[in-house]
Scaffold this motif. Structure first.
Motif, mmCIF file in Angstrom:
data_model
loop_
_atom_site.group_PDB
_atom_site.id
_atom_site.type_symbol
_atom_site.label_atom_id
_atom_site.label_comp_id
_atom_site.label_asym_id
_atom_site.label_seq_id
_atom_site.Cartn_x
_atom_site.Cartn_y
_atom_site.Cartn_z
ATOM 1 N N VAL A 267 0.836 -1.209 0.000
ATOM 2 C CA VAL A 267 0.000 0.000 0.000
ATOM 3 C C VAL A 267 0.868 1.255 0.000
ATOM 4 C CG1 VAL A 267 -1.664 1.361 1.335
ATOM 5 C CG2 VAL A 267 -1.985 -1.114 1.094
ATOM 6 N N LYS A 268 1.935 1.259 0.779
ATOM 7 C CA LYS A 268 2.820 2.421 0.811
ATOM 8 C C LYS A 268 3.462 2.652 -0.553
ATOM 9 C CE LYS A 268 6.592 4.544 3.428
ATOM 10 N NZ LYS A 268 7.501 4.395 4.606
ATOM 11 N N LEU A 269 3.891 1.566 -1.190
ATOM 12 C CA LEU A 269 4.501 1.682 -2.515
ATOM 13 C C LEU A 269 3.499 2.194 -3.546
ATOM 14 C CD1 LEU A 269 6.678 -1.544 -2.835
ATOM 15 C CD2 LEU A 269 7.488 0.814 -2.735
ATOM 16 N N LYS A 270 2.272 1.693 -3.464
ATOM 17 C CA LYS A 270 1.253 2.119 -4.429
ATOM 18 C C LYS A 270 0.865 3.579 -4.223
ATOM 19 C CE LYS A 270 -0.649 -2.440 -5.483
ATOM 20 N NZ LYS A 270 -1.831 -3.330 -5.483
ATOM 21 N N LYS A 271 0.878 4.030 -2.980
ATOM 22 C CA LYS A 271 0.617 5.450 -2.724
ATOM 23 C C LYS A 271 1.690 6.325 -3.357
ATOM 24 C CE LYS A 271 -2.076 5.145 1.570
ATOM 25 N NZ LYS A 271 -2.087 5.433 3.038
ATOM 26 N N LEU A 272 2.951 5.880 -3.245
ATOM 27 C CA LEU A 272 4.046 6.625 -3.860
ATOM 28 C C LEU A 272 3.905 6.638 -5.378
ATOM 29 C CD1 LEU A 272 6.802 8.066 -3.769
ATOM 30 C CD2 LEU A 272 7.876 5.794 -3.794
ATOM 31 N N LEU A 273 3.591 5.491 -5.960
ATOM 32 C CA LEU A 273 3.435 5.423 -7.406
ATOM 33 C C LEU A 273 2.243 6.254 -7.864
ATOM 34 C CD1 LEU A 273 4.179 4.358 -10.180
ATOM 35 C CD2 LEU A 273 2.819 2.312 -9.698
ATOM 36 N N ASN A 274 1.147 6.177 -7.135
ATOM 37 C CA ASN A 274 -0.026 6.969 -7.492
ATOM 38 C C ASN A 274 0.317 8.453 -7.551
ATOM 39 O OD1 ASN A 274 -2.955 7.546 -7.836
ATOM 40 N ND2 ASN A 274 -2.713 8.441 -5.791
ATOM 41 N N GLN A 275 1.011 8.958 -6.536
ATOM 42 C CA GLN A 275 1.370 10.378 -6.519
ATOM 43 C C GLN A 275 2.324 10.713 -7.663
ATOM 44 O OE1 GLN A 275 -0.087 12.698 -4.379
ATOM 45 N NE2 GLN A 275 0.788 13.953 -6.016
#
Length: 330
Positions: A267-275
């Motif tokens: 989830v943390k990685l996907k939040k970074l990628l999303n941003q």
């Protein structure tokens, strides 16, 4: 000045795979080269509905302009509006065998993807010949492509060598592929390359909500069940997209090491990628929303007229070399 030729089939709006595979290179190349970018609507007709193709021509033009291609530096053209391309394709078909077309790795892969094994349209099988005509009629030196398209350039050059051996040197010439640093962007499902037809791509004009939804659907490591579990970086779609778009490479390497060791959640990685992707796509989407159909049509019409003048000159030389200019000789 070197000549660049590239393009896309108007089967839908363009996506991030197009950007890393070719569009980014085109923006850079237009600064130092004479560049032609073709909307390949005839090639799209081999396996697509005519209404879909027509609808997407101006959509693709908007994608081109919004990512930074400049009509003052790049000539845009519509394939179907240059009949000389079809003529040259016909001549080239006599220079390539059925067996050679069937062995083209790119064509073989796409035949399987489209389930054409038992019902293969000849237009689809022959589209490498059409691409050869596209490249050579404008005397292109370089073609920006993803690595999956290299066999198409190789086949183009085989046809050029056969033409030169049969009709004489110097009429058409070989081209070289220009590869991007990110040669292939995997789809969000991790099963194949990002593709409009497979529905596994992030579109350059996707909304904030669509981008977020697609990022959080991305395939990661099915065995990385708990945050504390060691995770697999290779084959992890999130990391592949971060490799392509996240600019802080040192931080990214730290994240990979942390993920592999354990203690870093998906989830943390996907939040970074999303941003990261939101920041990348937002200005493209804003520029695109400011464009209108009339301006796109005028840019495409003007470029097509310019490109056709080049095509007409090349074909005059081709016909002369092939001695099919009877009325000019007598």
């Amino acid at each position: 000045m070197s000549i660049i030729l590239t393009g896309d089939r108007p089967t839908g709006k363009l996506h991030l795979g197009h950007y890393v595979g070719s569009l980014k290179s085109r923006v850079e190349l237009q600064e130092k080269h004479e560049q032609y970018v073709m909307i390949a609507d005839l090639q799209a007709m081999t396996d697509n509905n005519a209404d879909i193709i027509s609808t997407n021509i101006l959509e693709v033009m908007k994608d081109y302009i919004s990512i930074g291609l400049n009509p003052d530096k790049t000539t845009f053209l519509l394939q179907s509006a240059i009949p000389e391309l079809t003529e040259l394709t016909f001549y080239y078909m006599n220079l390539v065998t059925l067996g050679r077309l069937e062995r083209n790795p790119t064509v073989k892969t796409e035949i399987q993807q489209k389930n054409y094994e038992n019902s293969l349209p000849m237009g689809f099988l022959c589209y490498p010949v059409s691409q050869a005509a596209d490249i050579t009629i404008f005397q292109a030196d370089f073609v920006p492509v993803g690595n999956d398209q290299i066999p198409m350039i190789e086949q183009t050059n085989e046809i050029v060598r056969k033409f030169s051996a049969t009709y004489g040197e110097g009429i058409v010439k070989e081209a070289k592929a220009v590869l991007s640093n990110t040669q292939r962007l995997v789809g969000i499902d991790g099963k194949a390359k990002a593709s409009k037809s497979l529905g596994n791509a992030i579109i350059l004009s996707d909304s904030e909500e669509e981008i977020r939804r697609k990022v959080f659907e991305m395939y990661t490591d099915p065995n990385h069940i708990h945050v504390s579990d060691p995770g697999k970086v290779e084959g992890n779609v999130v990391f592949e997209y971060l490799d392509a778009f996240y600019e802080d490479k040192n931080h990214l390497e730290d994240l990979k090491a942390h993920y592999a060791k354990g203690g870093l959640g998906d989830v943390k990685l996907k939040k970074l990628l999303n941003q990261t992707l939101q920041d990348f796509i937002a200005p493209i989407r804003e520029r695109r929303n400011a464009l209108n159909d009339a301006d796109m049509k005028n840019i495409l019409l003007s470029g097509t007229k310019k490109a056709r003048e080049v095509a007409v000159r090349t074909m005059k030389n081709v016909r002369s070399a092939m001695k099919i200019n009877f009325f000019e000789q007598h």
